[in-house]
Design a protein around this motif. Sequence first.
Motif, PDB file in Angstrom:
ATOM      1  N   ASN A 100      74.527 -19.214  -3.162  1.00 22.24           N
ATOM      2  CA  ASN A 100      75.742 -18.575  -2.670  1.00 22.24           C
ATOM      3  C   ASN A 100      76.379 -17.892  -3.880  1.00 22.24           C
ATOM      4  O   ASN A 100      75.848 -17.970  -4.969  1.00 22.24           O
ATOM      5  CB  ASN A 100      76.690 -19.591  -2.028  1.00 22.24           C
ATOM      6  N   ASP A 101      77.495 -17.205  -3.670  1.00 21.22           N
ATOM      7  CA  ASP A 101      78.081 -16.535  -4.835  1.00 21.22           C
ATOM      8  C   ASP A 101      79.472 -17.073  -5.131  1.00 21.22           C
ATOM      9  O   ASP A 101      80.351 -16.349  -5.578  1.00 21.22           O
ATOM     10  CB  ASP A 101      78.067 -15.015  -4.652  1.00 21.22           C
ATOM     11  N   SER A 102      79.639 -18.397  -4.924  1.00 22.80           N
ATOM     12  CA  SER A 102      80.960 -19.007  -5.115  1.00 22.80           C
ATOM     13  C   SER A 102      81.430 -18.942  -6.564  1.00 22.80           C
ATOM     14  O   SER A 102      82.608 -19.115  -6.833  1.00 22.80           O
ATOM     15  CB  SER A 102      80.960 -20.453  -4.626  1.00 22.80           C
TER      16      SER A 102
ATOM     17  N   SER B 199      83.831 -25.253  -8.386  1.00 18.18           N
ATOM     18  CA  SER B 199      84.117 -24.121  -7.496  1.00 18.18           C
ATOM     19  C   SER B 199      85.534 -24.217  -6.910  1.00 18.18           C
ATOM     20  O   SER B 199      86.185 -25.262  -7.000  1.00 18.18           O
ATOM     21  CB  SER B 199      83.102 -24.095  -6.347  1.00 18.18           C
TER      22      SER B 199
ATOM     23  N   GLY C 234      75.997 -17.738  -8.935  1.00 15.54           N
ATOM     24  CA  GLY C 234      76.518 -16.457  -9.410  1.00 15.54           C
ATOM     25  C   GLY C 234      77.150 -16.470 -10.784  1.00 15.54           C
ATOM     26  O   GLY C 234      77.574 -15.423 -11.282  1.00 15.54           O
ATOM     27  N   ALA C 235      77.237 -17.665 -11.437  1.00 19.39           N
ATOM     28  CA  ALA C 235      77.877 -17.712 -12.758  1.00 19.39           C
ATOM     29  C   ALA C 235      76.946 -17.174 -13.841  1.00 19.39           C
ATOM     30  O   ALA C 235      75.722 -17.247 -13.723  1.00 19.39           O
ATOM     31  CB  ALA C 235      78.271 -19.152 -13.095  1.00 19.39           C
ATOM     32  N   THR C 236      77.548 -16.637 -14.908  1.00 22.80           N
ATOM     33  CA  THR C 236      76.815 -16.343 -16.138  1.00 22.80           C
ATOM     34  C   THR C 236      76.799 -17.643 -16.919  1.00 22.80           C
ATOM     35  O   THR C 236      77.862 -18.215 -17.183  1.00 22.80           O
ATOM     36  CB  THR C 236      77.569 -15.267 -16.953  1.00 22.80           C
TER      37      THR C 236
ATOM     38  N   LYS D 255      80.627 -16.300  -8.664  1.00 22.91           N
ATOM     39  CA  LYS D 255      80.436 -14.920  -9.147  1.00 22.91           C
ATOM     40  C   LYS D 255      81.601 -14.512 -10.063  1.00 22.91           C
ATOM     41  O   LYS D 255      82.763 -14.785  -9.766  1.00 22.91           O
ATOM     42  CB  LYS D 255      80.372 -13.962  -7.952  1.00 22.91           C
ATOM     43  N   GLY D 256      81.263 -13.922 -11.213  1.00 27.62           N
ATOM     44  CA  GLY D 256      82.298 -13.483 -12.159  1.00 27.62           C
ATOM     45  C   GLY D 256      82.721 -14.571 -13.141  1.00 27.62           C
ATOM     46  O   GLY D 256      83.489 -14.311 -14.060  1.00 27.62           O
ATOM     47  N   LYS D 257      82.230 -15.798 -12.949  1.00 26.96           N
ATOM     48  CA  LYS D 257      82.601 -16.905 -13.843  1.00 26.96           C
ATOM     49  C   LYS D 257      81.585 -17.026 -14.974  1.00 26.96           C
ATOM     50  O   LYS D 257      80.388 -16.779 -14.782  1.00 26.96           O
ATOM     51  CB  LYS D 257      82.633 -18.241 -13.085  1.00 26.96           C
ATOM     52  N   THR D 258      82.081 -17.419 -16.134  1.00 27.03           N
ATOM     53  CA  THR D 258      81.207 -17.692 -17.285  1.00 27.03           C
ATOM     54  C   THR D 258      81.303 -19.176 -17.599  1.00 27.03           C
ATOM     55  O   THR D 258      82.403 -19.719 -17.703  1.00 27.03           O
ATOM     56  CB  THR D 258      81.647 -16.851 -18.505  1.00 27.03           C
TER      57      THR D 258
ATOM     58  N   SER E 135      74.146 -21.018 -12.131  1.00 19.65           N
ATOM     59  CA  SER E 135      73.593 -19.666 -12.159  1.00 19.65           C
ATOM     60  C   SER E 135      73.246 -19.193 -10.740  1.00 19.65           C
ATOM     61  O   SER E 135      73.537 -18.054 -10.360  1.00 19.65           O
ATOM     62  CB  SER E 135      72.364 -19.691 -13.072  1.00 19.65           C
TER      63      SER E 135
END
Length: 258
Positions: A2-4, A237, A31-33, A6-9, A28
Amino acid sequence: MNDSLKGKTALVTGGTKGIGKAIADKLSNAGATVIISARTKPEESSSGHYFIGADLAKAESADLILSEIKAKYGKLDIIVNNAGSHLSPGGGYSILTDQDWDNEIQLNLMSAVRINKALLPLILENKTGVIINISMNPAIQPIWDMTMAYSAAKAALNAYSKALASELGSKGIRVNTVSPGLVKTPQMELAMEEMSKTLEITVEEATQSIMEKLGGVPLGRPANPEEVGDLVRFLVSEEASYITGAVYQIDGGSLSVV
Ligand SMILES: NC(=O)c1ccc[n+]([C@@H]2O[C@H](COP(=O)([O-])OP(=O)(O)OC[C@H]3O[C@@H](n4cnc5c(N)ncnc54)[C@H](OP(=O)(O)O)[C@@H]3O)[C@@H](O)[C@H]2O)c1
């Protein structure tokens, strides 16, 4: 997938093997870096996670990690303090030297304390963020002849995490502790192999005997690292937005206190 996140490092210490690798992969996949750190660079770099080499038992490592993350990403949202290991011998109080105690405390407590102190200013810039400290059940239920110093260091980590959650709540930062029981990782498998050789029993019998030492595991097996990874992915999350200062046991039901 999922992309829960996304945009997080996210930084996952000890993210090259075992529980840390599973956590890094789960974050990852959401969606996390993901940045991972350990002493040894993993051979397969197919994970795509950015690797920083550092010995977290050493005080200078936290600043090294901070400067590398600042230079490469300029921001950080999530810290998972997972690096840790059982470093001292069994046998109880009389066996343990000052050096054994110091080794346990440096890696299993001070690594997280120093990483958080160095990296929190970067997280605080976002006014939101999450810290997860990986502890273990024997912090609450120590096994005197196996984990005395290791348990004491992780118990201090639990108390530190609770205090940090209280301090940082009003600043938008959540802090939680994840406390596994027995998890099937390279560290655990090596320990079972050594035990089977010493006691001249099979690896399965060694695993069974450890599960009994832990007070029994109602689910009848160790956890898979991915099961711990799923819990951490949830806790970092937005689904866990009201959870802070908590200790989450993930132990197949083995802890015998409520
Ligand atoms: N496995 C279990 O049954 C279990 C149960 C409860 C809690 N835990 C906790 O879960 C965490 C992970 O355990 P694991 O079983 O997944 O361990 P593991 O398979 O041995 O992996 C440990 C990770 O930490 C890194 N690491 C170890 N010492 C380090 C150091 N001095 N500096 C930097 N990185 C270091 C390792 O890489 P390098 O060796 O290359 O540095 C590796 O990436 C630990 O905090 C442990 O206490 C494990």
